[in-house]
Design a protein around this motif. Structure first.
Motif, PDB file in Angstrom:
ATOM      1  N   TYR A  25       0.827  -1.214   0.000  1.00 14.49           N
ATOM      2  CA  TYR A  25       0.000   0.000   0.000  1.00 14.49           C
ATOM      3  C   TYR A  25       0.859   1.262   0.000  1.00 14.49           C
ATOM      4  CZ  TYR A  25      -4.195  -2.753   0.767  1.00 14.49           C
ATOM      5  OH  TYR A  25      -5.219  -3.644   0.621  1.00 14.49           O
ATOM      6  N   LEU A  26       1.946   1.269   0.755  1.00 13.00           N
ATOM      7  CA  LEU A  26       2.821   2.440   0.813  1.00 13.00           C
ATOM      8  C   LEU A  26       3.497   2.705  -0.529  1.00 13.00           C
ATOM      9  CD1 LEU A  26       4.510   1.997   4.302  1.00 13.00           C
ATOM     10  CD2 LEU A  26       2.853   3.760   3.643  1.00 13.00           C
ATOM     11  N   GLU A  28       2.298   2.381  -3.405  1.00 16.33           N
ATOM     12  CA  GLU A  28       1.373   2.999  -4.356  1.00 16.33           C
ATOM     13  C   GLU A  28       1.101   4.463  -4.051  1.00 16.33           C
ATOM     14  OE1 GLU A  28      -2.068   0.536  -4.213  1.00 16.33           O
ATOM     15  OE2 GLU A  28      -1.057  -1.176  -5.116  1.00 16.33           O
ATOM     16  N   MET A  29       1.486   4.949  -2.867  1.00 20.96           N
ATOM     17  CA  MET A  29       1.222   6.329  -2.478  1.00 20.96           C
ATOM     18  C   MET A  29       2.295   7.266  -3.018  1.00 20.96           C
ATOM     19  SD  MET A  29       0.174   5.970   1.476  1.00 20.96           S
ATOM     20  CE  MET A  29      -1.467   5.558   1.971  1.00 20.96           C
ATOM     21  N   ASP A  30       1.904   8.520  -3.232  1.00 20.82           N
ATOM     22  CA  ASP A  30       2.845   9.542  -3.679  1.00 20.82           C
ATOM     23  C   ASP A  30       3.272  10.391  -2.490  1.00 20.82           C
ATOM     24  OD1 ASP A  30       2.702   8.779  -6.339  1.00 20.82           O
ATOM     25  OD2 ASP A  30       0.974  10.066  -6.740  1.00 20.82           O
ATOM     26  N   PRO A  34       5.313   8.711   2.644  1.00 18.84           N
ATOM     27  CA  PRO A  34       5.112   7.272   2.402  1.00 18.84           C
ATOM     28  C   PRO A  34       6.404   6.552   2.000  1.00 18.84           C
ATOM     29  CG  PRO A  34       3.349   8.498   1.374  1.00 18.84           C
ATOM     30  CD  PRO A  34       4.365   9.494   1.847  1.00 18.84           C
ATOM     31  N   LYS A  35       7.301   7.249   1.304  1.00 21.38           N
ATOM     32  CA  LYS A  35       8.568   6.620   0.898  1.00 21.38           C
ATOM     33  C   LYS A  35       9.471   6.387   2.102  1.00 21.38           C
ATOM     34  CE  LYS A  35       7.227   6.708  -3.296  1.00 21.38           C
ATOM     35  NZ  LYS A  35       6.517   5.554  -3.787  1.00 21.38           N
TER      36      LYS A  35
END
Length: 71
Positions: A25-26, A28-30, A34-35
């Motif tokens: 899930y992380l 796929e986040m921008d 999240p990175k």
């Protein structure tokens, strides 16, 4: 065969699976947060995988490759 070590391996591997789902899930986040969380989760997952291997090795062969303060 050490059943305590094998049950520890089971619970640790379940935690690794959950971490992999969270990392999916992380990924796929921008954004930068999240990175950063993904990097932390990846380190934790790697550590958990190594600990699972150590528990399995101890449970099956009796070779203990980790230090545990309580038994």
């Amino acid at each position: 065969m050490n059943t305590v070590a094998l049950s520890s391996a089971s619970s640790t591997s379940a935690g690794v699976v959950i971490s992999i789902i969270v990392m999916t899930y992380l990924a796929e986040m921008d954004g930068s947060l999240p990175k950063i969380a993904l990097a932390c989760c990846a380190c934790s997952t790697c550590s958990g995988a190594i600990r699972t291997i150590q528990y399995i090795l101890h449970g099956v062969t009796g070779i203990k490759t980790y230090y545990q303060t309580q038994e």
